[in-house]
Design an enzyme around this catalytic site. Sequence first.
Site, short mmCIF file in Angstrom:
data_model
loop_
_atom_site.label_atom_id
_atom_site.label_comp_id
_atom_site.label_asym_id
_atom_site.label_seq_id
_atom_site.Cartn_x
_atom_site.Cartn_y
_atom_site.Cartn_z
N GLU A 56 37.91 17.75 30.15
CA GLU A 56 38.02 16.30 30.32
C GLU A 56 39.05 15.71 29.36
O GLU A 56 39.87 14.86 29.73
CB GLU A 56 36.67 15.62 30.10
CG GLU A 56 35.56 16.16 30.97
CD GLU A 56 34.76 17.26 30.30
OE1 GLU A 56 33.54 17.30 30.49
OE2 GLU A 56 35.37 18.09 29.59
N ALA A 167 33.73 61.68 38.40
CA ALA A 167 34.42 62.73 37.66
C ALA A 167 34.00 64.09 38.22
O ALA A 167 32.97 64.21 38.89
CB ALA A 167 34.10 62.65 36.17
#
Length: 413
Positions: A56, A167
């Site tokens: 703001e 993996a």
Amino acid sequence: MDAEKRKETYSLHSLLGFLAMGKTGANPPVSAVLTDESGSILASAHTQKFGGNHAERELYSRYSQTEKNQILSVSLEPCTHFGKTPPCCDLVIERKPKEIKLGWRDPNPLVSSGDWEKYSESGISVALDPMLAKVSLPFLQGFLHRIQTGRPWVWIKAATSIEGNYASKDKKKERVSSEEMDLYLQIFRAKMDAIAVGPGTILSDTPSLHFRISEEMILSQKPGIRVTELEPFFEAGAGLISSLLLYTKDSEKLHRLEEDIYQPFRIFCLDENQLPLEIFFEKQKDLTKKFGVKKCIFFILTDDDSKPIPKELEDQIKILSPYEGILIYPDDGDKFLEILGDLGINTLLCEAGSFFPKFLQNELSEEDRILEIRNEKKSIPNGIPFVYHNEPLVSEYLVGTNRIFIRKPQRSI
């Protein structure tokens, strides 16, 4: 305000929240838009880097005119307390828009949330806007979650093969995701307050964990599409990935320009019995020198937290981190998250192998998310499966040969 102008305002809020996320530190990445009665945009802004203007205050610093009947929309309720800046509530009342539309109430106990009498006494009407709440949630989720739970919003990420393996059995170092994902993943890294890796990854990969963009990443990027047709109205995880696919290409120059601001904390969980080689520490020292700030946090896994940290390691940590090394037990995932929450970490990305799924297996909340990137052209037969590769699907996306799955952890408390 007609439908097209409303849509333009919500889209602007989304972009502003995306750009703010990752650079505001412990502060929420708030967006603010000022329009006239017809919906034409007069000014807009987002929260600046930590210590700078809130949204703001930044907006009104850019727009000094005070025509009547202005409408201010803000993704999070203006603050009412003094911090590094004065209360935004007072500034808004001083500028006196006709109406304020808010996305979310502020759960911060320092804010007098819902106390809007000052606004009404000044002739300003205030209302919550569900659509504004929806478009801003992906960027505010980390702050809202941390304030309410004391812990960061956690993402656990893994790249997997077409079989769902991350993996090979021998954990041979190899690339799993394709180059088409690199730019997206770097921008995603820039959206996080912290990136964490476990001891196995540190030893095998000597990771840097910093945010970076190369020309190769830009050239390799491919557009992404959402595969899932229907999603929950308030779904922060899917909203963040959708924004990532939508805004990455057009925002990469700005992210590169502010590369130092978007750098996440780099969190390393070390095994006290198998510390990294000197090359690991040298890489982190180079990054510390490059960005001019200490952004490493070290956790040392131990079976006895009464033992002192080895002097050599302590010396390395002092060079790289604003905090002392933290001794932690291998089953202290709750302590790990609480410490990071106390440090103001709103969003945490855990680069997963086998460590974090086990370390945090009893700590993930309903709001935390799993990010699986499955490369359909990569095969790792008889490899190590990603623990979460069959968890409930929230949303799915496609980028080149990669399917992106946003999953909800079932192993939640």
